[in-house]
Each structure stands twice: as structure tokens, then as C-alpha cells.
Scaffold this motif. Structure first.
Motif, PDB file in Angstrom:
ATOM      1  N   GLY A 117     -58.746 -72.604 -10.627  1.00 11.22           N
ATOM      2  CA  GLY A 117     -57.454 -73.261 -10.794  1.00 11.22           C
ATOM      3  C   GLY A 117     -57.587 -74.615 -11.461  1.00 11.22           C
ATOM      4  O   GLY A 117     -56.779 -74.978 -12.322  1.00 11.22           O
ATOM      5  N   ALA A 118     -58.614 -75.371 -11.087  1.00  8.14           N
ATOM      6  CA  ALA A 118     -58.833 -76.687 -11.698  1.00  8.14           C
ATOM      7  C   ALA A 118     -59.175 -76.544 -13.176  1.00  8.14           C
ATOM      8  O   ALA A 118     -58.721 -77.342 -14.008  1.00  8.14           O
ATOM      9  N   VAL A 119     -59.946 -75.511 -13.525  1.00  6.34           N
ATOM     10  CA  VAL A 119     -60.335 -75.301 -14.921  1.00  6.34           C
ATOM     11  C   VAL A 119     -59.114 -74.978 -15.787  1.00  6.34           C
ATOM     12  O   VAL A 119     -59.004 -75.471 -16.904  1.00  6.34           O
ATOM     13  N   VAL A 120     -58.187 -74.165 -15.278  1.00  5.80           N
ATOM     14  CA  VAL A 120     -57.016 -73.793 -16.064  1.00  5.80           C
ATOM     15  C   VAL A 120     -55.877 -74.804 -15.911  1.00  5.80           C
ATOM     16  O   VAL A 120     -54.813 -74.626 -16.492  1.00  5.80           O
ATOM     17  N   GLY A 121     -56.095 -75.852 -15.137  1.00 13.41           N
ATOM     18  CA  GLY A 121     -55.114 -76.934 -15.023  1.00 13.41           C
ATOM     19  C   GLY A 121     -54.017 -76.720 -14.009  1.00 13.41           C
ATOM     20  O   GLY A 121     -52.989 -77.384 -14.057  1.00 13.41           O
ATOM     21  N   VAL A 122     -54.222 -75.814 -13.054  1.00 16.54           N
ATOM     22  CA  VAL A 122     -53.208 -75.553 -12.029  1.00 16.54           C
ATOM     23  C   VAL A 122     -53.402 -76.527 -10.871  1.00 16.54           C
ATOM     24  O   VAL A 122     -54.489 -76.634 -10.315  1.00 16.54           O
ATOM     25  N   HIS A 123     -52.321 -77.234 -10.531  1.00 17.83           N
ATOM     26  CA  HIS A 123     -52.363 -78.106  -9.353  1.00 17.83           C
ATOM     27  C   HIS A 123     -52.263 -77.223  -8.120  1.00 17.83           C
ATOM     28  O   HIS A 123     -51.340 -76.423  -7.986  1.00 17.83           O
ATOM     29  N   GLN A 124     -53.240 -77.353  -7.206  1.00 24.31           N
ATOM     30  CA  GLN A 124     -53.264 -76.526  -6.012  1.00 24.31           C
ATOM     31  C   GLN A 124     -53.076 -77.400  -4.791  1.00 24.31           C
ATOM     32  O   GLN A 124     -53.807 -78.355  -4.585  1.00 24.31           O
ATOM     33  N   ASP A 125     -52.095 -77.049  -4.004  1.00 23.18           N
ATOM     34  CA  ASP A 125     -51.788 -77.795  -2.796  1.00 23.18           C
ATOM     35  C   ASP A 125     -52.528 -77.165  -1.618  1.00 23.18           C
ATOM     36  O   ASP A 125     -52.887 -75.989  -1.656  1.00 23.18           O
TER      37      ASP A 125
END
Length: 178
Positions: A117-125
Motif C-alpha cells: 500500500g505504501a509503494v502504490v501511495g495508498v494511505h492506510q489507517d
């Protein structure tokens, strides 16, 4: 709740659950075994940032994968847990070494999902992680209650604990004081 509070809540629940499960403990099939997962679900769903507004599809895919990992991890954990009925009729459970491997594997997959998720730029809560933990606990508890209810009577189970996957059963687990 803030992300830090959620993270601390998740760590506290995981530590308590893991420590408790590696000791022989009685299981009460009539208890509200679903209550803690429901509370975690409610807390997770109250958070507004469970999906990234800028990457809804990728965020939803990661959340779905997190829930699938929780489902598989809960089932694997339940099936690697030893379950037996004592002569007095009380059903006991204790996680095995294979259960620990399930936990380590599940944590590794979740770290990988977070990294993806961090690699594709998704903010994860942290709410997604909390929801995955709730699914894990719910599935595990449900399967253990089902296994406990399907055990033979106390007289028929005098031979000892039932086998759990990955359990050599070389030694008998003694009941620990609670």
C-alpha cells in the motif's frame, strides 16, 4: 480515536490474546465469544479513514485482502489449537507451536500488505488492521466453540486431548490454574 490510540489498542489486544492462548484455558461455549470482535469492528468502522479517498479501488482491494488474511488466519489458528474435555466435562484449549507460526505468518503478510500500500501511495489507517483482527478473533472463536461442542462426552474423551494440526502430541498438556 487517533491513529496512535488505535495502534495501542491493537497491540494491547494482540498481546493479551496471544499470551492467554498459549496457556491451557477452559472454554465456555455459552459465553459471548463474539463480543470482543464486535466491539473491535464497531470501533474500526467508526473511523472515517478506513478507505483512502484518493485511491478508493486500491484501498478497497487492500482492505478486502486484509479481511481475507484475517479469515484465513483465524481459521488456521483455530485448527492448530488443541481442544480437549477433562473428566469433569470442562472443555480446555491451548494453542500449539503451529499456532505461533500462524501468527508470525499472518503478521508477515500484513506487513507486506502495508508495504504494498505504501509503494502504490495508498494511505492506510489502523482501522483496517483493527477490522482484520476482529475477523481473525471472530473466526477463531467460532471454530473453537464449534469444535468444543462437537467433542464427545467426558467419559468418551478420557483418552486425552484431540489432535491439532502440527501437534505431535508427544506430551500431555497439564491444566494450569487460572
Amino acid at each position: 480515536m487517533s491513529g496512535l490510540v488505535n495502534a495501542l489498542l491493537i497491540v494491547a489486544v494482540v498481546v493479551v490474546v496471544i499470551v492467554r492462548q498459549f496457556r491451557a484455558r477452559p472454554i465456555d461455549t455459552g459465553r459471548r465469544w463474539w463480543l470482543v470482535p464486535v466491539i473491535l469492528t464497531v470501533v474500526a468502522l467508526r473511523e472515517p479513514g478506513i478507505l483512502d479517498t484518493h485511491h478508493r479501488t486500491a484501498s478497497a482491494a487492500l482492505l478486502g485482502t486484509e479481511l481475507l488474511v484475517g479469515l484465513v488466519m483465524g481459521a488456521a489458528w483455530a485448527w492448530t489449537t488443541r481442544v480437549w474435555r477433562e473428566a469433569d466435562g470442562v472443555v480446555w484449549t491451548k494453542s500449539t507451536k503451529a499456532s505461533a507460526m500462524v501468527w508470525f505468518g499472518g503478521i508477515a503478510v500484513r506487513v507486506g500488505l502495508y508495504a504494498l500500500g505504501a509503494v502504490v501511495g495508498v494511505h492506510q489507517d489502523s482501522a483496517a488492521l483493527m477490522l482484520g483482527l476482529a475477523v481473525t478473533l471472530l473466526v477463531r472463536a467460532g471454530i473453537l466453540v464449534w469444535r468444543a461442542q462437537s467433542l464427545p462426552s467426558a467419559a468418551a474423551s478420557a483418552s486425552g486431548p484431540t489432535r491439532a494440526y502440527g501437534d505431535g502430541m508427544a506430551r500431555v498438556t497439564r491444566k494450569e490454574g487460572v
